[in-house]
Enzyme design. Structure first.
Site, PDB file in Angstrom:
ATOM      1  CB  CYS A 127      -0.924   0.010   1.208  1.00 57.38           C
ATOM      2  SG  CYS A 127      -1.732  -1.573   1.455  1.00 57.38           S
ATOM      3  CG  HIS A 162      -6.116   2.059   0.240  1.00 62.00           C
ATOM      4  ND1 HIS A 162      -5.005   2.726  -0.247  1.00 62.00           N
ATOM      5  CD2 HIS A 162      -5.629   0.988   0.930  1.00 62.00           C
ATOM      6  CE1 HIS A 162      -3.908   2.074   0.127  1.00 62.00           C
ATOM      7  NE2 HIS A 162      -4.255   1.018   0.833  1.00 62.00           N
TER       8      HIS A 162
END
Lengths: 383, 139
Positions: A83, A332
């Site tokens: 991420c 996200h």
């Protein structure tokens, strides 16, 4: 020689079933060039893509992105740090420019998450833990953060209500951000009444998988003034790693890579946590933002719950955090997130953040965590 | 007993510590111990992080420990949806090291971080192929 940002572009995050991954990448790339004065595509020496390749049907992403945005035959490559891939790409661009190898580098963070089912994504993300000893029991990404949350509650008396307040804040600021996936405020009752995903984390404690892209153009001090009157400089770039396995971490109430990366960045710039006027932190789950307050030193260890309860992370508080809505409200799109965080700080330091402007902000920070804390990049930017 | 028999779904059939599965089938929970510097590992490792030695020996763990944290998984990944919801616990083992596994026969309301527990080696009875695992139980 200082290295900074001269152009920014941010696509709409969310369910982007209207576009392929390269079409998503095109949007912020074009915007970023148009955001500069007179920077032409042919001036760009290299394109670095931040993304996690597993989520796409297309293999080898930089190839298709470079072609679609018309960067051939310039150099292009991928960086991956789960991420935190976007911030890893920025760090790589910084090195390339600092070394003198390239003068102008485009960084595109891009991800199309919705080519896979939620179940498939849960399985893939669960394998960001150690697959030999952990994933065989059906661990999930929310599950790992739930382990942190329960331990934090046990050790420091943090409450579910305090944790949920992170979602209340971030959805409030998300309502002011036209690029956010969710642009509606959410009440405490709705958060606490939502379904359990991994106890104690509920649906509204989790950020949403999303599609999206963001782009920044970086160059050195010598060239920057040619392209903008308001370059924003990278002054500190901390980067650290932590154990893949939670079974080998010293504790489950902090992200050790974040503590280390923050320490490096503060030392490089010579500032204290209290000097940071606006911060973007990795709130993939509400508990992650609480740990971030502590790991970054905005408050002491164990006091993160109290920090949000006192609204210290709102504009007007000690350390405004995620005033663009964070991952929570923006969604996200994994590889795009670090670049998106950086863009919000650029807007804040330029004074262009509109309704969510932190008045007079001159120094800002991004905190981008990869996986369940295996990688963290902390960048400090200044006007 | 190849390592592929460890876990409901095994992702790593080949490993230098594949004897772990043999021991587990015999009801033993084993970690490794670095012969050079004495560092102990659970989960077991074939190579020592501390001194880089690749000479380790097996040592038996009691299975006793305390519950470090837990979560109840409602949204399960592919391959685990048939057993959801399930509770995962992280255990601090008495001899050092940690493991993660399913909490077995302990009522939800009795689960408390810090409680003493015992790790019990098991074989999936309901799956035809041999599948080894362990659960977290009351001592």
């Amino acid at each position: 020689m200082k290295i900074g940002i001269v152009g920014i572009g941010h696509g709409k995050f969310g369910n982007r079933s209207d576009a392929t991954v390269q079409e998503l990448a095109f949007e912020p790339f074009k915007q970023a060039i148009e955001d500069t004065e007179n920077l032409r595509r042919k001036d760009i020496n290299a394109l670095i893509v931040g993304s996690v390749p597993e989520y796409h049907m297309q293999r080898s992403l930089p190839g298709v992105v470079a072609e679609y945005v018309g960067m051939n035959p310039k150099s292009t490559w991928l960086t991956e740090a789960a991420c935190a891939s976007g911030s890893a790409a920025i760090r790589t661009a910084y090195m390339a420019i600092k070394s003198g190898m390239h003068d102008i580098v485009a960084v595109i963070g891009v991800q199309k998450m919705r080519e896979l089912s939620t179940q498939e994504i849960l399985a893939l993300m669960g394998r960001v833990g150690d697959v030999q000893w952990e994933s065989i029991f059906g661990t999930t990404f929310p599950g790992y953060y739930a382990l942190y949350a329960n331990r934090h509650m046990y050790q420091f008396g943090t409450t579910k209500e305090q944790i949920a307040q992170v979602a209340v804040k971030n959805h409030y600021y998300g309502s002011l951000n036209p690029n956010a996936y969710f642009q509606k405020e959410v009440t405490m009752e709705k958060i606490l009444g939502s379904d359990d995903v991994a106890y104690p984390l509920k649906v509204f404690d989790c950020c949403a998988n999303a599609d999206g892209a963001a782009c920044i153009l970086m160059t050195n001090e010598k060239l920057a003034k040619k392209f903008t009157d308001t370059p924003i400089w990278f002054e500190g770039l901390g980067s650290a790693s932590a154990q893949m396995s939670v079974l080998r971490r010293p504790n489950l109430v902090e992200i050790p890579s974040a503590v280390e990366a923050a320490k490096q960045a503060y030392a490089q710039v010579g500032v204290k946590p209290s000097d940071i006027q606006v911060a973007e932190v990795h709130d993939c789950f509400t508990i992650a933002e609480i740990m971030a307050y502590e790991d970054l030193g905005f408050c002491s260890k164990g006091k993160g719950g109290k920090f949000i309860e006192e609204k210290q992370s709102y504009i007007g508080g000690k350390s405004p955090v995620n005033v663009d809505g964070g991952l929570k409200a923006k969604g996200h799109p994994v590889g795009a997130t670090g670049v998106s965080m950086t863009i919000e700080i650029v807007k804040q330091l330029r004074g262009d953040a509109g309704k969510r402007q932190v008045t007079g902000a001159e120094i800002g920070l991004t905190h981008n965590v990869g996986g369940i804390g295996q990688y963290t990049f902390v960048h400090i930017l200044r006007r | 007993m190849p390592f592929k028999y460890f876990g409901k779904i095994n992702f790593t059939p080949y490993t230098k510590v594949d004897k772990f599965a043999d021991y587990l089938q015999k009801g033993k929970l084993m970690g490794t111990h670095c012969k050079k510097c004495g560092e102990k590992y659970f989960p077991p490792r074939a190579d020592c992080i501390k001194c880089l030695s690749d000479d380790v020996k097996w040592i038996e763990y009691s299975g006793r420990g305390t519950l470090h944290s837990y979560t109840k998984i409602n949204a399960a990944p592919k391959g685990f949806d048939d057993i959801a919801p399930y509770i995962l616990g992280v255990v601090d083992l008495e001899e050092g090291g940690r493991l993660i596994s399913w909490i077995g026969d302990i009522p939800d309301d009795d689960i408390k971080i810090g409680m003493e527990i015992k790790v019990v080696p098991r074989i999936f009875e309901e799956i035809e192929e041999i599948k080894l695992y362990y659960t977290i139980e009351k001592p």
